[in-house]
Design a protein around this motif. Structure first.
Motif, mmCIF file in Angstrom:
data_model
loop_
_atom_site.group_PDB
_atom_site.id
_atom_site.type_symbol
_atom_site.label_atom_id
_atom_site.label_comp_id
_atom_site.label_asym_id
_atom_site.label_seq_id
_atom_site.Cartn_x
_atom_site.Cartn_y
_atom_site.Cartn_z
ATOM 1 N N GLY A 58 27.626 15.179 18.083
ATOM 2 C CA GLY A 58 28.379 13.915 18.162
ATOM 3 C C GLY A 58 27.864 13.205 19.293
ATOM 4 N N ASP A 59 27.810 11.951 18.995
ATOM 5 C CA ASP A 59 27.491 10.749 20.349
ATOM 6 C C ASP A 59 28.654 10.904 21.527
ATOM 7 N N LEU A 60 29.813 10.838 20.584
ATOM 8 C CA LEU A 60 31.178 10.810 21.444
ATOM 9 C C LEU A 60 31.446 12.122 22.241
ATOM 10 N N LYS A 61 31.078 13.435 21.824
ATOM 11 C CA LYS A 61 31.256 14.460 22.441
ATOM 12 C C LYS A 61 30.378 14.502 23.748
ATOM 13 N N ASP A 62 28.942 14.229 23.447
ATOM 14 C CA ASP A 62 28.012 13.868 24.665
ATOM 15 C C ASP A 62 28.473 13.104 25.518
ATOM 16 N N ARG A 63 29.051 11.753 25.315
ATOM 17 C CA ARG A 63 29.584 10.906 26.231
ATOM 18 C C ARG A 63 30.739 11.513 27.169
ATOM 19 N N LEU A 64 31.543 12.475 26.426
ATOM 20 C CA LEU A 64 32.596 13.038 27.158
ATOM 21 C C LEU A 64 32.094 14.159 28.125
ATOM 22 N N ARG A 65 31.162 14.686 27.784
ATOM 23 C CA ARG A 65 30.615 15.899 28.603
ATOM 24 C C ARG A 65 29.867 15.197 29.756
ATOM 25 N N ALA A 66 29.028 14.108 29.525
ATOM 26 C CA ALA A 66 28.625 13.376 30.623
ATOM 27 C C ALA A 66 29.519 12.866 31.588
ATOM 28 N N ASP A 67 30.483 12.462 30.824
ATOM 29 C CA ASP A 67 31.654 11.470 31.804
ATOM 30 C C ASP A 67 32.401 12.519 32.760
ATOM 31 N N LEU A 68 32.601 13.755 32.130
ATOM 32 C CA LEU A 68 33.170 14.858 32.885
ATOM 33 C C LEU A 68 32.306 15.283 33.938
ATOM 34 N N THR A 69 30.939 15.449 33.777
ATOM 35 C CA THR A 69 29.952 15.471 35.098
ATOM 36 C C THR A 69 30.207 14.775 36.097
ATOM 37 N N THR A 70 30.356 13.287 35.646
ATOM 38 C CA THR A 70 30.451 12.302 36.617
ATOM 39 C C THR A 70 31.448 12.175 37.238
ATOM 40 N N ALA A 71 32.864 12.563 36.542
ATOM 41 C CA ALA A 71 34.005 12.596 37.170
ATOM 42 C C ALA A 71 34.162 13.726 38.132
ATOM 43 N N ILE A 72 33.513 14.890 37.966
ATOM 44 C CA ILE A 72 33.467 15.892 38.879
ATOM 45 C C ILE A 72 32.906 15.822 40.174
ATOM 46 N N LYS A 73 31.462 14.987 40.077
ATOM 47 C CA LYS A 73 30.750 14.753 41.116
ATOM 48 C C LYS A 73 31.657 13.663 42.036
ATOM 49 N N ALA A 74 32.133 12.705 41.252
ATOM 50 C CA ALA A 74 33.288 11.545 42.047
ATOM 51 C C ALA A 74 34.322 12.273 42.683
ATOM 52 N N ARG A 75 34.819 13.435 42.143
ATOM 53 C CA ARG A 75 35.909 14.113 42.899
ATOM 54 C C ARG A 75 37.334 13.566 42.198
ATOM 55 N N ASP A 76 36.880 12.957 40.990
ATOM 56 C CA ASP A 76 38.227 12.256 40.253
ATOM 57 C C ASP A 76 39.000 13.334 39.397
ATOM 58 N N GLU A 77 40.119 13.863 40.350
ATOM 59 C CA GLU A 77 40.889 14.940 39.709
ATOM 60 C C GLU A 77 41.622 14.670 38.221
ATOM 61 N N VAL A 78 42.416 13.800 38.238
ATOM 62 C CA VAL A 78 42.824 13.349 36.876
ATOM 63 C C VAL A 78 41.727 13.186 35.766
ATOM 64 N N ARG A 79 40.765 12.429 36.002
ATOM 65 C CA ARG A 79 39.897 12.046 34.729
ATOM 66 C C ARG A 79 39.061 13.425 34.565
ATOM 67 N N SER A 80 38.654 14.282 35.425
ATOM 68 C CA SER A 80 37.962 15.392 35.090
ATOM 69 C C SER A 80 38.775 16.556 34.485
ATOM 70 N N SER A 81 40.157 16.814 34.990
ATOM 71 C CA SER A 81 41.127 17.628 34.384
ATOM 72 C C SER A 81 41.515 17.073 32.869
ATOM 73 N N THR A 82 41.631 15.867 32.753
ATOM 74 C CA THR A 82 41.779 15.456 31.233
ATOM 75 C C THR A 82 40.757 15.247 30.510
ATOM 76 N N LEU A 83 39.357 15.165 30.739
ATOM 77 C CA LEU A 83 38.138 15.194 30.192
ATOM 78 C C LEU A 83 38.013 16.943 29.698
ATOM 79 N N ARG A 84 38.536 17.691 30.579
ATOM 80 C CA ARG A 84 38.098 19.331 30.308
ATOM 81 C C ARG A 84 39.136 19.598 29.309
ATOM 82 N N MET A 85 40.486 19.113 29.342
ATOM 83 C CA MET A 85 41.594 19.289 28.435
ATOM 84 C C MET A 85 40.992 19.022 27.045
#
Length: 152
Positions: free
Chosen positions: A2-29
């Motif tokens: 699904g496109d939504l799952k792909d978007r979530l994964r891409a946004d997780l990578t972006t959040a990790i690179k940006a060191r956005d703790e809340v966003r990355s932990s929420t997207l991982r969850m």
């Protein structure tokens, strides 16, 4: 996939690179919850975007309820964390319906099913018509309360 799952994964990578703790932990969850939903049951399957939206909706509802519970217990810091996680999830959810829009949809559903005269016995029929229209866009409890109010 699904496109939504792909978007979530891409946004997780972006959040990790940006060191956005809340966003990355929420997207991982949420990605973990999606994976759990995929392997639940007798046979593993790939979730559609609609299924992923269902997982996001239930995770968002958990965050809202947890924030309320933490507020009631006086744990404002934990409540703020839950609200921040909900805000991350809200970016992926469709626009939520307002009270007026819910009331209009309920009125329309009651008219289309002819349930006005049947009273509360018609609640199941009305909810059956409403669920596909409001799925992911409104809390089921709020919709049911409005149906009860209009039928009662």
């Amino acid at each position: 996939m699904g496109d939504l799952k792909d978007r979530l994964r891409a946004d997780l990578t972006t959040a990790i690179k940006a060191r956005d703790e809340v966003r990355s932990s929420t997207l991982r969850m949420v990605l973990t919850a999606i994976t759990n939903a995929e392997v639940a049951g007798k046979q593993a399957r790939e979730l559609t975007d609609e299924d992923v939206l269902g997982v996001l909706t239930s995770e968002g509802k958990k965050r809202r309820e947890a924030a309320e519970a933490f507020d009631d217990a006086g744990r404002t810091e934990q409540a703020a964390k839950e609200r921040a996680e909900f805000e991350v999830l809200a970016d992926y959810l469709p626009e939520q319906l307002g009270d007026d829009e819910i009331a209009a949809l309920v009125t329309e559903a009651i008219e289309s099913t002819g349930a006005r005269d049947e009273g509360m016995r018609a609640m199941g029929k009305v909810m059956g018509v409403l669920q596909p229209k409001v799925k992911g866009r409104a809390d089921g409890g709020a919709v049911a309360a409005e149906v009860r109010r209009q039928l009662g």
